[in-house]
Design a protein around this motif. Structure first.
Motif, short mmCIF file in Angstrom:
data_model
loop_
_atom_site.label_atom_id
_atom_site.label_comp_id
_atom_site.label_asym_id
_atom_site.label_seq_id
_atom_site.Cartn_x
_atom_site.Cartn_y
_atom_site.Cartn_z
N ASN A 1 0.86 -1.17 0.00
CA ASN A 1 0.00 0.00 0.00
C ASN A 1 0.90 1.23 0.00
OD1 ASN A 1 -1.72 2.13 0.58
ND2 ASN A 1 -3.00 0.91 1.92
N PRO A 2 1.26 1.72 -1.21
CA PRO A 2 2.19 2.85 -1.28
C PRO A 2 1.72 4.07 -0.50
CG PRO A 2 1.87 1.88 -3.45
CD PRO A 2 0.87 1.23 -2.52
N ALA A 3 0.43 4.34 -0.48
CA ALA A 3 -0.08 5.50 0.25
C ALA A 3 0.17 5.33 1.74
CB ALA A 3 -1.56 5.71 -0.03
N ALA A 4 -0.10 4.15 2.28
CA ALA A 4 0.13 3.89 3.70
C ALA A 4 1.62 3.95 4.01
CB ALA A 4 -0.44 2.53 4.10
N ASP A 5 2.43 3.40 3.12
CA ASP A 5 3.88 3.45 3.32
C ASP A 5 4.36 4.90 3.39
OD1 ASP A 5 3.79 0.71 3.10
OD2 ASP A 5 4.76 0.63 1.13
N GLU A 6 3.86 5.73 2.50
CA GLU A 6 4.25 7.14 2.46
C GLU A 6 3.84 7.86 3.76
OE1 GLU A 6 3.12 11.03 -0.19
OE2 GLU A 6 3.35 9.13 -1.25
N ILE A 7 2.64 7.59 4.23
CA ILE A 7 2.15 8.20 5.47
C ILE A 7 3.05 7.79 6.63
CG2 ILE A 7 0.27 8.13 7.17
CD1 ILE A 7 -1.63 7.85 4.68
N LEU A 8 3.34 6.49 6.74
CA LEU A 8 4.16 6.00 7.86
C LEU A 8 5.59 6.49 7.79
CD1 LEU A 8 2.74 2.41 8.28
CD2 LEU A 8 2.38 4.38 9.75
N VAL A 9 6.18 6.53 6.60
CA VAL A 9 7.54 7.03 6.47
C VAL A 9 7.60 8.50 6.89
CG1 VAL A 9 9.35 7.65 4.80
CG2 VAL A 9 8.33 5.38 4.74
N GLY A 10 6.63 9.28 6.45
CA GLY A 10 6.58 10.69 6.84
C GLY A 10 6.44 10.85 8.34
N LEU A 11 5.57 10.07 8.95
CA LEU A 11 5.38 10.16 10.39
C LEU A 11 6.61 9.69 11.16
CD1 LEU A 11 1.67 9.04 10.80
CD2 LEU A 11 2.61 11.30 11.20
N LEU A 12 7.28 8.66 10.67
CA LEU A 12 8.51 8.20 11.33
C LEU A 12 9.60 9.26 11.27
CD1 LEU A 12 8.60 4.45 10.30
CD2 LEU A 12 8.62 5.35 12.63
N LYS A 13 9.71 9.95 10.14
CA LYS A 13 10.70 11.02 10.02
C LYS A 13 10.37 12.16 10.99
CE LYS A 13 12.16 10.11 5.29
NZ LYS A 13 12.20 10.60 3.91
N GLN A 14 9.08 12.51 11.08
CA GLN A 14 8.66 13.55 12.02
C GLN A 14 8.93 13.11 13.46
OE1 GLN A 14 4.53 14.32 11.22
NE2 GLN A 14 4.94 15.15 9.18
N ALA A 15 8.64 11.85 13.75
CA ALA A 15 8.87 11.32 15.10
C ALA A 15 10.35 11.34 15.44
CB ALA A 15 8.31 9.90 15.23
N ALA A 16 11.20 10.98 14.49
CA ALA A 16 12.65 10.99 14.74
C ALA A 16 13.13 12.39 15.08
CB ALA A 16 13.39 10.44 13.53
N ALA A 17 12.67 13.37 14.33
CA ALA A 17 13.06 14.76 14.60
C ALA A 17 12.54 15.21 15.96
CB ALA A 17 12.56 15.68 13.49
N ALA A 18 11.28 14.92 16.24
CA ALA A 18 10.68 15.32 17.52
C ALA A 18 11.36 14.61 18.69
CB ALA A 18 9.18 15.02 17.51
N HIS A 19 11.75 13.36 18.48
CA HIS A 19 12.39 12.62 19.56
C HIS A 19 13.78 13.18 19.85
CE1 HIS A 19 14.27 9.16 21.66
NE2 HIS A 19 13.10 9.23 22.30
N GLY A 20 14.47 13.61 18.81
CA GLY A 20 15.77 14.25 19.03
C GLY A 20 15.63 15.50 19.90
N VAL A 21 14.59 16.28 19.64
CA VAL A 21 14.32 17.46 20.47
C VAL A 21 13.98 17.03 21.89
CG1 VAL A 21 12.73 19.41 20.80
CG2 VAL A 21 13.62 18.89 18.51
N HIS A 22 13.15 16.01 22.01
CA HIS A 22 12.76 15.49 23.33
C HIS A 22 14.00 15.07 24.13
CE1 HIS A 22 10.82 12.96 26.38
NE2 HIS A 22 11.54 11.94 25.94
#
Length: 74
Positions: free
Chosen positions: A4-25
């Motif tokens: 499901n390319p759309a689901a993959d794209e959503i999850l990859v985007g969210l993981l990248k956002q989470a990684a950045a937010a976690h670094g700040v955390h």
């Protein structure tokens, strides 16, 4: 499993956002200390981000449960 390319794209985007937010955390909340509980932090962050975008996690009704899969192997 179906792709499901759309689901993959959503999850990859969210993981990248989470990684950045976690670094700040880690820097701001933990004083630069490695977060041993990062899986829990990511899970909460991802679930919240998905909910904010209108998504929800639900079990697939047609997917076999782990118990059913184990019984089939026996």
């Amino acid at each position: 499993m179906q792709k499901n390319p759309a689901a993959d794209e959503i999850l990859v985007g969210l993981l990248k956002q989470a990684a950045a937010a976690h670094g700040v955390h880690e820097q701001e909340e933990l004083g630069g200390v490695y977060d041993e509980a990062w899986p829990e932090w990511y899970a909460v962050h991802m679930a919240r981000a998905l909910a904010e975008q209108g998504y929800r996690l639900v079990p697939a009704t047609d997917a076999p449960t782990p118990d059913a899969q184990e019984r089939r192997r026996s």
